[in-house]
Design an enzyme around this catalytic site. Structure first.
Site, PDB file in Angstrom:
ATOM      1  N   GLU A 123       0.854  -1.188   0.000  1.00  0.00           N
ATOM      2  CA  GLU A 123       0.000   0.000   0.000  1.00  0.00           C
ATOM      3  C   GLU A 123       0.891   1.239   0.000  1.00  0.00           C
ATOM      4  O   GLU A 123       2.055   1.148   0.375  1.00  0.00           O
ATOM      5  CB  GLU A 123      -0.839   0.051   1.300  1.00  0.00           C
ATOM      6  CG  GLU A 123      -1.686  -1.150   1.515  1.00  0.00           C
ATOM      7  CD  GLU A 123      -2.136  -1.285   2.980  1.00  0.00           C
ATOM      8  OE1 GLU A 123      -1.966  -0.336   3.768  1.00  0.00           O
ATOM      9  OE2 GLU A 123      -2.643  -2.347   3.308  1.00  0.00           O
ATOM     10  N   LYS A 326      10.582   3.309   3.048  1.00  0.00           N
ATOM     11  CA  LYS A 326      10.524   4.757   2.876  1.00  0.00           C
ATOM     12  C   LYS A 326      11.158   5.188   1.549  1.00  0.00           C
ATOM     13  O   LYS A 326      12.088   4.551   1.073  1.00  0.00           O
ATOM     14  CB  LYS A 326      11.265   5.445   4.039  1.00  0.00           C
ATOM     15  CG  LYS A 326      10.718   5.124   5.408  1.00  0.00           C
ATOM     16  CD  LYS A 326       9.379   5.756   5.663  1.00  0.00           C
ATOM     17  CE  LYS A 326       9.506   7.212   6.023  1.00  0.00           C
ATOM     18  NZ  LYS A 326       9.600   7.484   7.437  1.00  0.00           N
ATOM     19  N   CYS A 444      31.357  15.290  27.419  1.00  0.00           N
ATOM     20  CA  CYS A 444      31.684  16.029  28.628  1.00  0.00           C
ATOM     21  C   CYS A 444      31.335  15.060  29.749  1.00  0.00           C
ATOM     22  O   CYS A 444      30.197  14.617  29.840  1.00  0.00           O
ATOM     23  CB  CYS A 444      30.813  17.288  28.709  1.00  0.00           C
ATOM     24  SG  CYS A 444      30.730  17.970  30.366  1.00  0.00           S
ATOM     25  N   CYS A 449      27.510  19.014  34.810  1.00  0.00           N
ATOM     26  CA  CYS A 449      27.464  20.009  33.725  1.00  0.00           C
ATOM     27  C   CYS A 449      26.022  20.480  33.547  1.00  0.00           C
ATOM     28  O   CYS A 449      25.111  19.662  33.376  1.00  0.00           O
ATOM     29  CB  CYS A 449      27.989  19.383  32.438  1.00  0.00           C
ATOM     30  SG  CYS A 449      27.684  20.407  30.984  1.00  0.00           S
TER      31      CYS A 449
HETATM   32  S1  IVH Z   1      -0.270   0.165   8.972  1.00  0.00           S
HETATM   33  C1  IVH Z   1       0.494  -2.264  12.483  1.00  0.00           C
HETATM   34  N1  IVH Z   1      -0.622   1.239   6.606  1.00  0.00           N
HETATM   35  O1  IVH Z   1       2.469   5.129   9.139  1.00  0.00           O
HETATM   36  C2  IVH Z   1       0.240  -1.429  11.325  1.00  0.00           C
HETATM   37  N2  IVH Z   1       0.210   2.625   8.343  1.00  0.00           N
HETATM   38  O2  IVH Z   1       5.066   4.724  10.429  1.00  0.00           O
HETATM   39  C3  IVH Z   1       0.425   0.007  11.564  1.00  0.00           C
HETATM   40  N3  IVH Z   1       0.590   4.932   7.713  1.00  0.00           N
HETATM   41  O3  IVH Z   1       1.272   4.807  12.434  1.00  0.00           O
HETATM   42  C4  IVH Z   1       0.008   0.912  10.532  1.00  0.00           C
HETATM   43  N4  IVH Z   1      -0.080   4.755   5.611  1.00  0.00           N
HETATM   44  O4  IVH Z   1       0.079   6.441  10.820  1.00  0.00           O
HETATM   45  C5  IVH Z   1      -0.228   1.446   7.870  1.00  0.00           C
HETATM   46  N5  IVH Z   1      -1.022   2.068   4.489  1.00  0.00           N
HETATM   47  C6  IVH Z   1      -0.625   2.263   5.732  1.00  0.00           C
HETATM   48  C7  IVH Z   1      -0.196   3.524   6.196  1.00  0.00           C
HETATM   49  C8  IVH Z   1       0.227   3.653   7.518  1.00  0.00           C
HETATM   50  C9  IVH Z   1       0.384   5.572   6.549  1.00  0.00           C
HETATM   51  C10 IVH Z   1       1.142   5.551   8.929  1.00  0.00           C
HETATM   52  C11 IVH Z   1       0.407   5.227  10.214  1.00  0.00           C
HETATM   53  C12 IVH Z   1       1.429   4.514  11.067  1.00  0.00           C
HETATM   54  C13 IVH Z   1       2.701   5.059  10.512  1.00  0.00           C
HETATM   55  C14 IVH Z   1       3.867   4.159  10.842  1.00  0.00           C
END
Ligand code: IVH
Length: 689
Positions: A123, A326, A444, A449
């Site tokens: 996705e 990412k 440090c 400190c």
């Molecule tokens: S799944 C256990 N699917 O990304 C599964 N998250 O970095 C958790 N997000 O907290 C989330 N698009 O806010 C999922 N297609 C997608 C997503 C997605 C955006 C966000 C979401 C999550 C964050 C994690």
């Protein structure tokens, strides 16, 4: 006809007209906002809505929380309440290369112990805010932000204003509407909505939002949902929490099912892909991402079979069955005007580049981290250089490399200071214990400190730790500078009068702060441990420790082996804990904290440790939760789940189609819980176990 009967028959007519209007508006709303395929004009829609508003105004007794008119917002709230997520909302681990994804696939196959290839759903990763919506008997009853994953803020009125959120689930017959359903998704603002909002704000002399994500966050967290209603928010749904009713078997089918209920599911979703096809889809997305009408920051890959997801389960903060891949971060060039050296909580010196401000991916960047001296030397980054800076998600921007062709000769080489820029004591480059080589970090080592003291106290008072409202960065600096606090325990010696004496702090604020300090004294064990700021003990680790040890004394007496016995605690963390707890200074501070009246809430005393010491085995399929969720519930209450029955097992939870364990449990005389009895046990008042 008597008057009362006339009124009754009139209300009956009104009732049926109201119902007809609502059904029609729900339908047209879905056609327009979810399917993007309207059947009537905007004017026709407005006419229906106006008529409904008129009838509801005349007959307020007919108002319901799922009327399409609630989309205009509700009267403002004083503050957001919070609510627990029935199933924790975890985050995702990040991958940055094909190699990371292939490694993920390898691990999934190993854990599933399968020779066959695993199929995935891929996705887009929307850059917005995660929310959860609870539907009871098909009606939206509550919506929350993700919050810390365990609890979030209740934003039901705000979510109701988002046109593509169904207030009532669509019963199309292709999938039965569940009795209870938690739907999760990402709220976002598309680029067009964001720019028209900013144009409007500019005209009205209001501050602009830096990027669509900030605009979405600011709009969603409005106490006045009538403001939210005017903001162009959208949502894509991608998962569920509880799902009570017949469930699909794969994630791909689950998304189809959410779409039949009326939710918007992102069309750039591919189900049942091989790992190679997943990587190809990533390239496709990376190539088209800029042409999309909204921001995405990567791809999310999920194991398709829900039964496999369950078997894989989750770590402290992320599931083992999903991964975010990412996109490379946005980069820009700018000039390094100066290099400042910051002293962190552990005394580590970090060089920070002060930059000519530049917009990177929509956010203005004027400072960026340079990591450490070796990194700067290796990249040959000099003061005055033109450099590439990069911003990846919420991570602090960093300097990537210098553009040497732009050099004028006036650039200067950077050296770490030999004395701490804050306290003036000599700095040291540590020797790495494992390799015996010079470590990369300059420190440090003066524990007194002011910079370290300040950072430690900041951490201690921050959200997720003691969460002391009103004890902000500026005030902490002032208190440390005047030597009113030298360590965290001193916070609890502060009185209203001392506080009022501090610059610019009025009587009333002093009183509020004193009250907030007092209030913070009752604290859950995990937050107490996190607050201490022990190296490598973040929130996840603190949570593991709080569940593994009955109390602070036992933890303080634990040796390295005892710590290593805790699932999830490795060598590095165990050593750091032992080191921290062996320092008389730290032990003394902990004792002073306890003497000042801090009371640690252990899971038991909170009513959440009722299952401490109890061992569970699961068999068969549960209809209201996945196996991983059942494990989480038991774990949260202090219990343990093991794979096989023994005389130490206290309960066997038997779902539908149980295996041979059922007969074995009977033989061993182990208490057997069916799903209902199990749920009862989870929700019972303390003491009933
Ligand atoms: S799944 C256990 N699917 O990304 C599964 N998250 O970095 C958790 N997000 O907290 C989330 N698009 O806010 C999922 N297609 C997608 C997503 C997605 C955006 C966000 C979401 C999550 C964050 C994690």
């Amino acid at each position: 006809m008597p008057d009362s009967e006339k009124t009754d028959s009139m209300t009956a007519d009104v009732r049926s007209e109201v119902k007809r209007l609502r059904d029609a508006l729900h339908h047209h709303n879905y056609r327009y906002h979810t399917l993007d395929d309207p059947e009537i004009s905007d004017t026709q829609y407005d006419r229906l809505l106006q008529r409904l508003l008129e009838l509801e105004r005349a007959h307020p007794q007919l108002l319901t929380p799922d009327s399409p008119t609630v989309r205009v917002g509700a009267p403002p709230l004083e503050k957001f309440e919070t609510a627990a997520h029935s199933v924790p909302m975890t985050s995702l681990d990040n991958a940055f290369s094909d190699g990371d994804i292939l490694y993920f696939d390898q691990r999934v196959r190993k854990l599933l112990d399968t020779g066959k290839p695993v199929l995935y759903t891929a996705e887009v990763k929307i850059d917005g805010l995660a929310v959860e919506m609870v539907y009871e008997k098909g009606r939206l009853v509550q919506a929350t932000t993700r919050g810390d994953g365990a609890r979030g803020e209740v934003i039901t009125d705000n979510i109701r204003t988002i046109r593509s959120v169904p207030l009532v689930l669509r019963a199309t017959g292709s999938w039965p509407v569940p009795d209870l359903l938690d739907v999760r998704g990402e709220v976002f603002m598309d680029r067009a909505g964001f720019s028209s909002l900013n144009i409007h704000r500019e005209k009205s002399g209001l501050p602009l939002f830096a990027n669509p994500r900030n605009a979405a966050a600011g709009s969603l967290r409005q106490l006045d949902s009538r403001i939210t209603a005017t903001r162009p928010l959208k949502i894509f749904c991608y998962g569920v929490g509880r799902f009570q009713g017949p469930r699909p078997h794969t994630h791909g089918r689950l998304l189809d099912c959410l779409a039949t209920f009326g939710f918007t599911v992102n069309p750039l979703t591919r189900a049942a892909l091989s790992i190679t096809a997943v990587l190809a889809f990533y390239r496709e997305l990376a190539a088209t991402r800029n042409a999309l009408p909204y921001d995405i920051d990567g791809m999310v890959i999920k194991v398709d079979e829900l039964a496999d997801q369950e078997r894989l389960g989750a770590k402290a903060r992320s599931p083992r069955w999903a991964m975010a891949y990412k996109f490379p971060a946005a980069q820009e060039t700018t000039r390094i005007l100066d290099i400042e050296v910051q002293v962190g909580r552990t005394g580590a010196l970090t060089p920070v580049a002060i930059l000519e401000p530049v917009s990177v991916g929509g956010v203005t960047v004027s400072r960026a981290t340079l990591h450490n001296e070796d990194d700067i030397a290796q990249k040959d980054i000099r003061l005055g250089d033109t450099v590439f800076v990069e911003r990846a998600g919420d991570v602090i921007p960093r300097v990537v490399k210098a553009v040497t062709s732009h050099r004028t000769g006036a650039e200067t080489v950077f050296r770490m200071p030999a004395a701490c820029p804050v306290c003036g004591e000599p700095t040291v480059r540590e020797i790495d214990a494992a390799s015996g080589k010079r470590g990369a970090v300059t420190r440090c080592v003066n524990a007194a400190c002011p910079a370290q003291v300040r950072e430690n106290i900041r951490h201690f008072a921050a959200k997720g730790a003691f969460d002391i409202d009103g004890l902000g960065d500026k005030l902490i600096s002032r208190l440390v500078d005047r030597q009113l606090i030298q360590n965290a325990a001193d916070i609890f010696d502060l009185t209203k009068d001392t506080l009022a004496d501090v610059d610019r702090m009025g009587e009333k604020s002093a009183e509020n702060l004193a009250a907030a300090i007092e209030q913070s004294k009752r604290i859950p064990f995990s937050r107490f441990l996190f607050a201490l700021g022990i190296r490598y003990v973040g929130e996840g680790v603190a949570d593991l420790l709080a569940r593994a040890f009955p109390d602070l004394n036992t933890l303080m007496a634990a040796d390295k082996d005892r710590l290593l016995a805790v699932d999830g605690i490795g060598e590095r963390i165990a050593e750091s804990l032992v080191h921290y707890l062996s320092q008389p200074r730290n032990r003394e501070m902990i004792h002073r904290l306890l003497d000042s009246g801090i009371s640690i809430r252990y899971p038991e005393t909170e009513g959440t440790g009722r299952l401490t010491g109890k061992t569970f085995v699961l068999t068969g399929t549960l209809s209201t939760m996945t196996r991983a969720q059942a494990k989480q519930h038991i774990g949260r209450l202090g219990g343990k789940v093991t794979g096989s029955l023994s005389t130490h097992t206290d309960f066997l939870v038997a779902g539908a189609a149980p295996g041979s364990k059922l007969a074995k449990a009977r033989n061993l005389n182990i208490r057997i819980l069916d799903e209902e009895a199990f749920q009862q046990l989870l929700s019972d008042a303390p003491g009933s176990s």
